[in-house]
Enzyme design. Structure first.
Site, PDB file in Angstrom:
ATOM      1  N   ARG B  51       0.822  -1.203   0.000  1.00 41.50           N
ATOM      2  CA  ARG B  51       0.000   0.000   0.000  1.00 41.50           C
ATOM      3  C   ARG B  51       0.860   1.259   0.000  1.00 41.50           C
ATOM      4  NH1 ARG B  51      -2.088  -0.648   4.117  1.00 41.50           N
ATOM      5  NH2 ARG B  51      -3.606  -2.103   3.316  1.00 41.50           N
ATOM      6  N   THR B  52       1.851   1.300   0.875  1.00 42.08           N
ATOM      7  CA  THR B  52       2.703   2.486   0.951  1.00 42.08           C
ATOM      8  C   THR B  52       3.486   2.678  -0.343  1.00 42.08           C
ATOM      9  OG1 THR B  52       2.884   2.159   3.328  1.00 42.08           O
ATOM     10  CG2 THR B  52       4.494   3.611   2.320  1.00 42.08           C
ATOM     11  N   LYS B  80      23.785  -9.732  -1.753  1.00 46.66           N
ATOM     12  CA  LYS B  80      25.210  -9.881  -2.030  1.00 46.66           C
ATOM     13  C   LYS B  80      26.028  -9.194  -0.943  1.00 46.66           C
ATOM     14  CE  LYS B  80      24.683  -9.770  -7.090  1.00 46.66           C
ATOM     15  NZ  LYS B  80      24.928  -8.902  -8.249  1.00 46.66           N
ATOM     16  N   ARG B 101      11.865   2.407   2.834  1.00 44.85           N
ATOM     17  CA  ARG B 101      11.212   1.571   3.843  1.00 44.85           C
ATOM     18  C   ARG B 101      12.224   0.533   4.304  1.00 44.85           C
ATOM     19  NH1 ARG B 101       5.745   1.239   5.378  1.00 44.85           N
ATOM     20  NH2 ARG B 101       5.280  -0.779   6.271  1.00 44.85           N
ATOM     21  N   HIS B 129       6.561   6.198  11.009  1.00 43.46           N
ATOM     22  CA  HIS B 129       5.957   6.063   9.690  1.00 43.46           C
ATOM     23  C   HIS B 129       5.323   7.420   9.392  1.00 43.46           C
ATOM     24  CE1 HIS B 129       4.288   4.528   6.176  1.00 43.46           C
ATOM     25  NE2 HIS B 129       3.349   3.743   6.633  1.00 43.46           N
TER      26      HIS B 129
END
Lengths: 304, 304, 304
Positions: B51-52, B80, B101, B129
């Site tokens: 959603r974000t 890696k 995020r 957030h």
């Protein structure tokens, strides 16, 4: 149809033009931002490589074009058993140009045979990674203003590191370059590359560590030892720190030496070097974006 | 370089401007659809949050810009062994702004230190957030026409729920707000937040369930109890339905009460409430898109 | 709100218009490349289908629009337990049109009930795949210049193959078509489809293999036997090569026969046929891109 599978696909003159154009694009990106408007690039990544994929995407966006694709084979129809050839023939119907990353050597050449649009090799196994080479050449040209008469040391994994193989082969086309290969005995350059260098009477030397170097370097090109190339963890552990840049080796970095690395890096290149003026690995990243822009534009124009 | 790591990074005046601009953008999107033309946003999602991610993407598209990135760390070069810092320095070469995020608290602040473009915190672990908070503030302002003199009940997981922590901290900056915290004893607000509220002499109360509320609410902000935050399934099962909105609690919803939820929801907010005029959680989603547009535009403009 | 859930959602007249428009778009794509400018498509793929996803993406880009979404449910909030309905209501706030792929039959219809923007069914389980059907119809129309008075053989997995079910139902709407179903007894068309054909007095026949066909075909529509539909590997192995096109069956391909396949293919359609002039499966791919363009444009225009 003109593709870009190896750096040899471009003449020296065209390579020079692309490098110059990449530098122009980096200087004034606004002049180029509609060149690929309404054109589409497919980034078909059968193995993940975030940096390369994002570089191509950013490049196409920078030309005003759009991008579609996938980032790993996990979510593609190949899990339904579809062949690479069919995928390429299908995607040729959707886009104007394809960037292909694939774990198998030769995959890009195979794709080019069946594609009806230009194919760019974005890395095929441990074989080639020619757009990284264009980025390396552009960076060297930008800061040294030449691609010949260079003394270049390559250090780290010279056996599996395809960026090294591609760059050496590209630099062999220019005159009077001297190569010093620094690696653990288990990670030396492949026999075939050594034979090529010898056949062309190119000046090169293989040494076991940095202590053997006592001449000024134009370029020090570091690479990571990739754990995933080894059969056992023990084999990897034995060599992983064999060639590491430390303050003790800082004499290697003259004021005019370029310190390069294709990234991602491991312990071989500590972040303490990031602040050094010789460190140009993030300039390589930038050059990679713009030379991919120049390449995409070139191929779209050639094939129109 | 101006970043957006916490809501405190914006003054109250700037916050007000962004909220107003988000509402303008929602009203007449066509007036804003070329503001970020030829600019690129990277959505770097080291943990999935569809959603974000889609909200940021939609916002950038709404400004005429383009988007690139990845949706989980599974397919990035971090597999890696690449560090967050190197990823940020690389991606800074590709784009004009980054939305990050990351599962670790403080990741966005670290990224901002090394980025050469603005960084937006799109969620860092259970820490903050803040663009969700901007969405919440925009929604409250849109329907209540003020951000002060509000009585707000927060219900559900107040311990781990970062949207609650962020929103409480943001609303503390406005005068005369009263908070009621409704949660199971195992899910109460963190000690640090309680201390902050007390230090600033803010009016708040902690209760165990909805039955303890007998005053009119301006806002009822529900949250989901997240199974993934608990050590054992038994711990989760014990509290998961501790605070649930049912028809029996409908007296909490006065005609002017806003019922909000950051989504996704669990059993705590049955779909039977979706038809209530007090339900504004999909308006929050819409506000989130447009306030992200306003924020991206603000940061691109500030840093140009 | 006009959606596209099954081919029946479009009248024969509208279908004809879309097919014609798709052919116009394929002929002169430059005339259509700004029709969806500043509009956004969400590709919500709850199960992976690279080809279909890229086709929709390419189509939207071809109209000048932008695309966002996800490629499998692995990285979506559904892993946090979010319902399809909530996802659809959320995404409706972000975009102008949705293409939904979902493993459950009926998912698209459910989504359409809650979406505030048009929904296109991009495949729901083994139920329907109506944009593939539009691609098939467009290809047949392009090369046969009619959709009636056709003799069409369907071969392969007629039990689970939703492209077959969708195309048969679509072609039933046109007059005087005759169907020949070629399959192993375990892979015959469903009872419900057989009943529909019988109720409408449509001319059809079921045979076990190609040797039973001794009449000229207008279309030979091959499909893959999908291993993932079988309970056991043994069940799959027993039937997987039951209907295979080999040089021995080449008498089936008259000069005017269209050889079609929705792809991806398995052993049933060897690549040796790719060079035959009757092979049009890559034309189907191209038609799919352009008829999706026509469909997206139609739904955006209808609902504006």
């Amino acid at each position: 149809m003109q593709h870009f599978l190896t750096t040899d696909d471009l003449s020296l003159a065209t390579t020079k033009t692309l490098i110059q154009r990449a530098q122009d694009m980096a200087a004034t990106p606004a002049n180029f931002e509609t060149l690929a408007r309404h054109q589409q690039l497919a980034t078909l990544f059968f193995e993940p490589s975030t940096r390369t994929r994002l570089s191509f995407t950013s490049a196409m966006h920078g030309l005003g074009g759009t991008v579609l694709g996938f980032e790993s084979s996990a979510s593609t129809s190949t899990t339904k058993g579809e062949s690479l050839i069919d995928t390429i023939r299908v995607v040729s119907q959707y886009v104007d140009i394809i960037a292909l990353r694939h774990p198998q050597a030769g995959a890009a050449a195979l794709a080019a045979k069946y594609a009806s649009v230009p194919v760019i090799n974005a890395g095929d196994g441990s074989h080639l990674h020619p757009t990284q080479t264009l980025a390396d050449l552009t960076t060297i040209d930008q800061f040294k203003h030449r691609l010949n008469h260079l003394t270049i040391a390559f250090a780290g994994d010279l056996k599996y590191g395809r960026t090294v193989h591609s760059l050496v082969q590209a630099l062999m086309r220019y005159g009077q370059n001297r190569f010093i290969f620094v690696s653990h005995s288990a990670l030396k350059i492949p026999v075939t590359l050594r034979a090529q260098l010898a056949a062309q009477h190119i000046d090169f030397e293989e040494v076991a560590d940095f202590s053997a170097i006592n001449e000024p370097l134009d370029v020090l090109y570091m690479t990571r030892v990739q754990a995933e190339r080894f059969d056992t963890t023990a084999d990897y552990e034995a060599v992983k720190n064999s060639v590491q840049l430390t303050p003790a080796q800082s004499h290697l970095l003259a004021p005019t030496t370029l310190l390069l690395h294709p990234l991602p890096r491991g312990h071989e290149l500590p972040t303490s070097f990031d602040a050094w003026p010789q460190a140009h690995y993030f300039d390589q990243v930038k050059a990679g974006r713009f030379v991919r822009m120049a390449l995409i534009d070139y191929l779209l124009t050639q094939n129109h």
